[in-house]
Design a protein around this motif. Structure first.
Motif, PDB file in Angstrom:
ATOM      1  N   PHE A  84       0.845  -1.192   0.000  1.00 21.62           N
ATOM      2  CA  PHE A  84       0.000   0.000   0.000  1.00 21.62           C
ATOM      3  C   PHE A  84       0.882   1.244   0.000  1.00 21.62           C
ATOM      4  O   PHE A  84       1.931   1.273   0.629  1.00 21.62           O
ATOM      5  N   SER A  85       0.464   2.244  -0.723  1.00 21.64           N
ATOM      6  CA  SER A  85       1.305   3.430  -0.935  1.00 21.64           C
ATOM      7  C   SER A  85       1.154   4.445   0.207  1.00 21.64           C
ATOM      8  O   SER A  85       0.023   4.698   0.658  1.00 21.64           O
ATOM      9  N   MET A 142       3.373   2.396   4.801  1.00 19.45           N
ATOM     10  CA  MET A 142       2.127   1.706   5.145  1.00 19.45           C
ATOM     11  C   MET A 142       2.405   0.293   5.636  1.00 19.45           C
ATOM     12  O   MET A 142       3.242  -0.415   5.081  1.00 19.45           O
ATOM     13  N   ARG A 143       1.679  -0.126   6.677  1.00 17.40           N
ATOM     14  CA  ARG A 143       1.998  -1.367   7.365  1.00 17.40           C
ATOM     15  C   ARG A 143       1.387  -2.601   6.709  1.00 17.40           C
ATOM     16  O   ARG A 143       1.919  -3.699   6.830  1.00 17.40           O
ATOM     17  N   LEU A 144       0.259  -2.454   6.025  1.00 11.11           N
ATOM     18  CA  LEU A 144      -0.444  -3.637   5.517  1.00 11.11           C
ATOM     19  C   LEU A 144       0.259  -4.247   4.314  1.00 11.11           C
ATOM     20  O   LEU A 144       0.770  -3.543   3.444  1.00 11.11           O
ATOM     21  N   LEU A 145       0.263  -5.580   4.269  1.00 13.18           N
ATOM     22  CA  LEU A 145       0.692  -6.317   3.077  1.00 13.18           C
ATOM     23  C   LEU A 145      -0.330  -7.422   2.839  1.00 13.18           C
ATOM     24  O   LEU A 145      -0.418  -8.387   3.600  1.00 13.18           O
ATOM     25  N   GLU A 146      -1.130  -7.270   1.775  1.00 12.75           N
ATOM     26  CA  GLU A 146      -2.046  -8.337   1.364  1.00 12.75           C
ATOM     27  C   GLU A 146      -1.238  -9.373   0.585  1.00 12.75           C
ATOM     28  O   GLU A 146      -0.656  -9.061  -0.464  1.00 12.75           O
ATOM     29  N   TRP A 185      -8.461  -3.538   6.937  1.00 11.78           N
ATOM     30  CA  TRP A 185      -9.028  -2.201   6.855  1.00 11.78           C
ATOM     31  C   TRP A 185      -8.428  -1.223   7.856  1.00 11.78           C
ATOM     32  O   TRP A 185      -8.309  -0.031   7.561  1.00 11.78           O
ATOM     33  N   VAL A 186      -8.027  -1.692   9.000  1.00 15.28           N
ATOM     34  CA  VAL A 186      -7.397  -0.791   9.972  1.00 15.28           C
ATOM     35  C   VAL A 186      -5.985  -0.428   9.541  1.00 15.28           C
ATOM     36  O   VAL A 186      -5.565   0.729   9.642  1.00 15.28           O
ATOM     37  N   ASN A 187      -5.242  -1.396   9.013  1.00 12.68           N
ATOM     38  CA  ASN A 187      -3.837  -1.164   8.680  1.00 12.68           C
ATOM     39  C   ASN A 187      -3.604  -0.626   7.281  1.00 12.68           C
ATOM     40  O   ASN A 187      -2.540  -0.058   7.017  1.00 12.68           O
ATOM     41  N   GLY A 188      -4.584  -0.771   6.399  1.00 15.28           N
ATOM     42  CA  GLY A 188      -4.378  -0.347   5.025  1.00 15.28           C
ATOM     43  C   GLY A 188      -5.263   0.778   4.543  1.00 15.28           C
ATOM     44  O   GLY A 188      -4.919   1.464   3.574  1.00 15.28           O
ATOM     45  N   TYR A 189      -6.392   1.012   5.210  1.00 11.68           N
ATOM     46  CA  TYR A 189      -7.372   1.952   4.677  1.00 11.68           C
ATOM     47  C   TYR A 189      -7.846   2.998   5.688  1.00 11.68           C
ATOM     48  O   TYR A 189      -8.742   3.782   5.379  1.00 11.68           O
TER      49      TYR A 189
END
Length: 690
Positions: free
Chosen positions: A432-433, A438-442, A629-633
């Motif tokens: 995520f940019s 950004m902490r999330l990695l899907e 959703w908390v970590n990426g959005y």
């Protein structure tokens, strides 16, 4: 004395060792025998002093939060510390690993603290929507001063020994055998014959300028973002200055219990466990061996590729950044240098660290230069034809066993994998940019992705400081698929009578860092415009803005006006007139749209889509959706994620309103998912699905 606590007398020193693996959490199984051991040592005339130490890899790393919400079991942690403070014989906490939360509070109950040089201490309760509840906010200010204590408690960040010793939080630091050092320190204190002062008896550091302290509070809590715990923690530290010790201690306990029983804390504890649970991937055994990753290739030196390269380099991985021509490559490497220079200017890294990170990143325009890399991560334009070309080229040059990863946000990973002769080595890594922040990695699991490739992706995520969530293949995966459902009604709301600033205000009031129109202005309207065009979709207002060159902040105009290079959005009369005109062209009579309607037409479809994602197995569990959703959005931490919030708000209420809007519009986005209907009928929750 028990399986978890042993006590031995070593020439007049009682050595109490706690052993409650994996992290010596202060659950009842540890508290009860420790209380008995302390009573025994206190009463034993042959004991001249006490050392409290821990077996395993760490000192007490915190309380057992699984006990929260259950009937209290005596003795409590405050009882333990009160007993410690009744012991006149000198007591020493021997700290290794981490002394966090209740662990540090236990150590603060001792006269002295001796720590291993690699140890860390802290009071991270705010990260769970709590404050310290066993004297941390009252004792730490007496030990290190109120301002230093405020910084430690409100940030929740652990402190290393160099800082801890400078502040006076520990009395000695050991480089060798910690327990031997603690014993020697204690024997020296016994020989001095006192006096041994407990922290509660120290008040010399409390004489501070209250105006300066309030300024420190304002600074420490300015990023609370709607969270209550940091403000409550500051209040408790203030009480340590203004109240008598016992009064401040009693008030701290009251505040702790209020926080513990709050929905905000329940939400943050849910996220704590959900983040751990997300790493447990169905079908992947815990002992699955990850492939080693020391060299990585990143394809594309644009904004995303450069960010991914930095994220990898920050984790100590050597990176080769590939572009098709030297000009684009130099532009990407220049942006990386500029970003690191900004980090040095802000003080987040020093110049030496900047150079070390830059030294890990090299550029190339030749695919053959990637042949010895352990993983290649593609970060090129979101077009299937382009992806096929990249993966075809990688398939030819990458060594056997190398992982081929795509940063695609939407596209079918299985179709991408089919363009190679090794689909088992292909995985999605959706950063995520900005990717280095950004902490999330899907992590996208294809039909043929090998278990060891998933294990490798999870290990890589941990190494570079990301929060990983494994998801299945569908358009947009978890995050972007739900985002599409959330924004489907954005234009309809504008045409119905809402304004961009009104919609964004509803989102801000809910706790989002920014609303959907401010967010698209920040990202750039042209990005979603190109994506709509690729899918044959239209958005009357946004398309017209793009046709006029109003691409958002970078153009000075989007859904808002940005004057003189400012990032502050202002209402744009052009946009208001455009919305009116488009509504008239479409025969829509505009009306007053309330805040509740905005929430129902944006948040509820998103939750509905989340339920479908869980139902289809795209996410292994509803809590994975919350982590995404908390970590990426930017979903508000205090609300625990969309699925957690929905459950506590009332699934039945949400289904009722979805059915209302489905009847009004006939749009599939409002048709309640079967899973939501089922939960509404049974009164169950998402956790029941497990």
């Amino acid at each position: 004395m028990s399986d978890t606590v042993t006590i031995t007398n070593e020439d007049g020193v009682a050595v109490i060792v706690l052993d409650n693996p994996p992290v010596n959490a202060l659950g009842h199984a540890l508290r009860a025998p420790l209380f008995a051991a302390l009573e025994a040592a206190k009463a034993d005339e042959a004991v001249q002093g006490i050392v409290i130490a821990c077996a395993g890899r760490t000192f007490v790393a915190g309380a057992d939060i699984s006990e929260f919400g259950k009937p209290p079991l005596e003795p409590s942690l405050p009882d333990l510390i009160a007993l410690l403070e009744s012991i006149e014989k000198p007591t020493v906490a021997a700290i290794h690993g981490t002394a966090l939360g209740g662990g540090l509070e236990l150590a603060l109950g001792c006269h002295y603290r001796v720590a291993d040089r690699a140890a860390m201490i802290g009071l991270p309760e705010v990260n769970l929507g709590l404050i310290p509840g066993a004297g941390g906010t009252v004792r730490l200010p007496r030990l290190v001063g109120p301002e230093a204590a405020l910084g430690i408690i409100v940030s929740g960040k652990p402190v290393g020994m160099e800082k801890a010793q400078a502040l006076g939080a520990v009395d000695a630091v050991a480089d060798g055998d910690l327990r031997a050092a603690a014993m020697a320190f204690l024997r020296a204190k016994i020989a001095e014959d006192g006096p041994h002062r407990h922290i509660r008896a120290r008040d010399e550091k409390l004489a501070v300028d209250l105006d300066a302290f309030e300024a420190a509070v304002a600074d420490a809590t300015k990023k609370a973002r709607g969270l209550t715990a940091p403000l409550t923690a500051a209040e408790a530290v203030r009480n340590a200055i203004t109240m008598a010790f016992d009064d401040a201690l009693a008030r701290e306990r009251e505040l702790f219990l209020e926080r513990r029983d709050s929905l905000e804390s329940a939400a943050q504890r849910h996220l704590f466990f959900a983040t751990r649970e997300a790493t447990k991937v169905p079908g992947i055994a815990r002992d699955t061996q990850a492939r080693p990753i020391e060299k990585a290739a990143v394809i594309g030196a644009g904004t995303m590729g450069a960010g991914i390269a930095m994220a990898l380099a920050n984790g100590g991985i050597e990176v080769r950044l590939l572009e098709l021509n030297a000009e684009a490559l130099e532009r990407g490497l220049g942006q990386i240098d500029k970003t690191y220079a900004g980090s040095v200017k802000r003080g987040s890294i020093d110049a030496a660290e900047k150079e070390a990170r830059l030294a890990r990143i090299s550029g190339t325009t030749d695919y053959a230069a990637l042949s010895d890399c352990d993983i290649a991560i593609e970060a090129v334009f979101e077009d299937m034809g382009v992806k096929h070309k990249v993966f075809g080229a990688l398939d030819k040059v990458m060594k056997p066993g190398a992982i081929l990863a795509s940063n695609t946000s939407y596209l079918d990973l299985d179709e991408i994998a089919a363009s190679t002769g090794r689909p088992q080595d292909v995985v999605g890594l959706h950063f995520f940019s900005p990717a280095h922040v950004m902490r999330l990695l899907e992590i996208v699991r294809g039909d043929h992705t090998a278990p060891e490739v998933l294990a490798s992706a999870l290990a890589l995520a941990r190494r570079i400081g990301k929060v990983p969530v494994v998801v299945g293949v569908c358009n947009g995966f978890v995050g972007n698929r739900m985002l599409a459902a959330r924004r489907e009604e954005n234009e309809s709301l504008l045409l119905s009578g809402a304004t961009p600033e009104q919609v964004d205000r509803v989102f801000a009031d809910f706790g989002w860092p920014m609303g959907p129109f401010a967010m698209v202005d920040l990202a750039g309207l042209d990005i979603s415009w190109k994506h709509r065009q690729s899918l044959g979709l239209t958005a009357p207002v946004a398309d017209a803005l793009c046709e006029a060159g109003h691409f958002g902040q970078k153009a000075g105009r989007g859904f808002y006006l940005y004057e003189d290079g400012s990032r502050t959005p202002k209402p744009d009369p052009f946009v208001a007139e455009l919305i009116e005109r488009k509504a008239d062209e479409l025969g829509i009579e505009r009306r007053t749209v309330g805040a509740e309607e905005i929430t129902e037409r944006t948040l509820y479809p998103m939750i509905n889509e989340g339920a479908r994602i869980v139902e289809e197995g795209i996410a292994a569990r509803a809590s994975d959706v919350d982590v995404v959703w908390v970590n990426g959005y930017g979903f508000p931490v205090a609300k625990g994620g969309p699925m957690f919030w929905a459950e506590h708000f009332g699934i039945g209420r949400i289904v009722d309103r979805l059915e209302h809007w489905y009847g009004e519009t006939g749009k599939e986005v409002f048709k309640p998912a079967p899973l939501l209907r089922q939960l509404a009928l049974t009164g169950g929750g998402f956790a029941d699905l497990a």
